[in-house]
Design a protein around this motif. Structure first.
Motif, mmCIF file in Angstrom:
data_model
loop_
_atom_site.group_PDB
_atom_site.id
_atom_site.type_symbol
_atom_site.label_atom_id
_atom_site.label_comp_id
_atom_site.label_asym_id
_atom_site.label_seq_id
_atom_site.Cartn_x
_atom_site.Cartn_y
_atom_site.Cartn_z
ATOM 1 N N UNK A 104 57.280 26.950 24.240
ATOM 2 C CA UNK A 104 58.307 26.585 25.164
ATOM 3 C C UNK A 104 59.656 26.993 24.876
ATOM 4 N N UNK A 105 60.376 27.120 25.975
ATOM 5 C CA UNK A 105 61.972 27.355 25.924
ATOM 6 C C UNK A 105 62.776 26.681 24.894
ATOM 7 N N UNK A 106 62.243 25.514 24.874
ATOM 8 C CA UNK A 106 63.176 24.440 23.851
ATOM 9 C C UNK A 106 62.641 24.594 22.303
ATOM 10 N N UNK A 107 61.674 25.487 22.194
ATOM 11 C CA UNK A 107 61.134 25.855 20.779
ATOM 12 C C UNK A 107 59.915 24.860 20.263
ATOM 13 N N UNK A 108 59.554 23.796 21.341
ATOM 14 C CA UNK A 108 58.397 22.861 21.218
ATOM 15 C C UNK A 108 57.036 23.686 21.578
ATOM 16 N N UNK A 109 55.973 23.358 20.959
ATOM 17 C CA UNK A 109 54.710 23.981 21.316
ATOM 18 C C UNK A 109 54.040 23.212 22.381
ATOM 19 N N UNK A 110 53.608 23.910 23.586
ATOM 20 C CA UNK A 110 52.556 23.081 24.254
ATOM 21 C C UNK A 110 51.032 23.462 24.240
ATOM 22 N N UNK A 111 50.413 22.305 24.715
ATOM 23 C CA UNK A 111 48.726 22.655 24.264
ATOM 24 C C UNK A 111 48.097 22.366 25.936
ATOM 25 N N UNK A 112 46.847 23.000 26.067
ATOM 26 C CA UNK A 112 46.275 22.873 27.377
ATOM 27 C C UNK A 112 46.105 21.196 27.274
ATOM 28 N N UNK A 113 45.951 20.700 28.666
ATOM 29 C CA UNK A 113 45.765 19.265 28.993
ATOM 30 C C UNK A 113 44.409 19.424 29.115
ATOM 31 N N UNK A 114 43.170 18.760 28.218
ATOM 32 C CA UNK A 114 41.976 18.771 28.150
ATOM 33 C C UNK A 114 41.343 17.554 28.343
ATOM 34 N N UNK A 115 40.122 17.546 28.824
ATOM 35 C CA UNK A 115 39.282 16.440 28.837
ATOM 36 C C UNK A 115 37.897 16.399 28.571
ATOM 37 N N UNK A 116 37.264 15.464 28.127
ATOM 38 C CA UNK A 116 35.845 15.474 27.831
ATOM 39 C C UNK A 116 34.892 15.098 29.044
ATOM 40 N N UNK A 117 33.906 16.128 29.407
ATOM 41 C CA UNK A 117 33.218 15.873 30.555
ATOM 42 C C UNK A 117 31.708 15.572 30.023
ATOM 43 N N UNK A 118 31.013 14.965 30.924
ATOM 44 C CA UNK A 118 29.610 14.594 30.635
ATOM 45 C C UNK A 118 28.890 15.225 31.880
ATOM 46 N N UNK A 119 28.036 16.180 31.435
ATOM 47 C CA UNK A 119 27.315 16.899 32.666
ATOM 48 C C UNK A 119 25.637 17.084 32.485
ATOM 49 N N UNK A 120 24.914 16.631 33.416
ATOM 50 C CA UNK A 120 23.600 16.828 33.390
ATOM 51 C C UNK A 120 22.821 15.428 32.957
ATOM 52 N N UNK A 121 21.658 15.207 32.719
ATOM 53 C CA UNK A 121 20.885 14.341 32.209
ATOM 54 C C UNK A 121 20.709 13.536 33.451
ATOM 55 N N UNK A 122 21.102 12.245 33.396
ATOM 56 C CA UNK A 122 20.917 11.428 34.597
ATOM 57 C C UNK A 122 22.071 11.121 35.277
#
Length: 357
Positions: free
Chosen positions: A303-321
């Motif tokens: 970032x401009x202020x020198x800090x590091x940003x990371x993607x905003x991620x989440x865990x998804x459950x897909x398929x099965x029931x």
């Protein structure tokens, strides 16, 4: 003796060297085949006794010549062959219905409702060892053919059941619960169960819908207890449960493979060890540490202020029931794994696509 009084498993081990895919003893197959060709229309088949001297001689000749192929059936009468069939079943070292389950089969007679009787017989048949189950199936199919030709052979269902029941239900190696009461009463009890086996045999060889639904319920809630007539039937449900979950070995914790699909930053997989305390937040922490924040794989954006940003991620459950479900960070992952073992777990960016801390 090589044929009579020999355990089914031993006979099959010998016969499978001759015919690898055979499921029932060859001598029994030959007897049933002969009776189907020569005996179905014979009046009183199974009921009319053969000559004891001829039967003894036939047995000796079968023992000596059956596997060499030199035994001739040309002069064998249907009644003598039927007597050999009953003798073969009766002289098995262990009952055809097995010592373990014989009296449970007999107890079916004491159940009031026909539907429950058939459910119990269905379960008991599924419990039998494969050689016994296959042999019983072949025998019942033959007896059904005898009953279907009643107009010619004068053998109705009750007559066939009454004659064959003692050969299956009264065995010298197993004290029978049918011995209570008069001899006539014993015969009637055994014949009643035998009649059910013959008449409703088409229902006995597959896992029924009611059992499948109970298996599913047993899987979904392991704390719930079901009452069965016999504790062994509950064990059966666990053995034949149809789900394909990967079960961890005893004393080990399961591992789960998680797919990672984070835009153009990461497209890979990671392994995560599950335990009773594992939550979604723990899994995401491992992901950030392993793929985004490590010196080798740093994927953050300055970032401009020198800090590091990371993607905003989440865990998804897909398929099965389920279809697709974004998991809360406090989700207990071991419970999730047990409730939907067929589903996939995927780490993706949240729909806003923003970058968090």
């Amino acid at each position: 003796s090589t044929l009579f009084g020999v355990p089914l498993a031993t006979l099959l081990e010998t016969d499978q060297k001759v015919r690898p895919n055979t499921l029932i003893p060859l001598v029994l197959q030959t007897l049933l085949s002969f009776l189907e060709k020569k005996g179905l229309d014979s009046e009183g088949i199974l009921r009319v006794p053969g000559s004891q001297s001829r039967i003894k001689l036939l047995q000796q000749n079968l023992e000596a010549k059956f596997y060499s192929g030199h035994f001739s059936w040309d002069e064998v009468s249907p009644n003598d062959a039927a007597a050999l069939l009953k003798k073969f079943i009766r002289e098995l070292p262990d009952p055809l219905l097995t010592a373990e389950y014989l009296n449970t089969f007999s107890a079916v007679r004491d159940i009031t409702e026909l539907r429950q009787k058939l459910h119990m017989l269905n379960l008991l048949v599924l419990l039998l060892p494969e050689p016994n189950r296959s042999t019983l199936k072949a025998l019942l199919e033959f007896l059904s053919k005898v009953v279907n030709r009643e107009k010619k052979n004068r053998m109705n269902l009750w007559a066939v059941a009454t004659i064959m029941a003692p050969n299956l239900f009264l065995h010298k190696a197993v004290p029978s619960r049918l011995t209570d009461g008069t001899e006539k009463g014993q015969a009637e009890k055994a014949a009643d169960v035998m009649r059910l086996l013959i008449r409703y045999q088409d229902l006995l060889w597959t896992i029924p819908n009611f059992l499948m639904s109970q298996v599913r319920r047993l899987n979904e809630n392991s704390n719930r207890r079901y009452q069965f007539y016999d504790r062994r039937i509950k064990n059966l449900l666990r053995k034949i449960q149809p789900d394909t979950r990967e079960k961890p070995e005893k004393n080990s914790e399961p591992r789960r493979t998680i797919k990672i699909q984070v835009a153009d930053l990461v497209n890979s997989t990671m392994e995560f060890q599950l335990n009773i305390n594992s939550r979604t937040s723990d899994l995401l922490t491992q992901f950030y540490r392993q793929f985004l924040r490590s010196p080798e794989n740093g994927k953050g954006k300055m970032r401009r202020n020198g800090s590091v940003g990371y993607p905003d991620c989440a865990l998804y459950e897909v398929g099965g029931n389920i279809g697709e479900h974004c998991l809360d960070t406090e989700t207990h992952l071991l419970d999730l794994y047990n409730s939907n073992p067929g589903g996939e777990w995927i780490i993706k960016m949240k729909p806003n696509g923003g970058r968090g801390q």
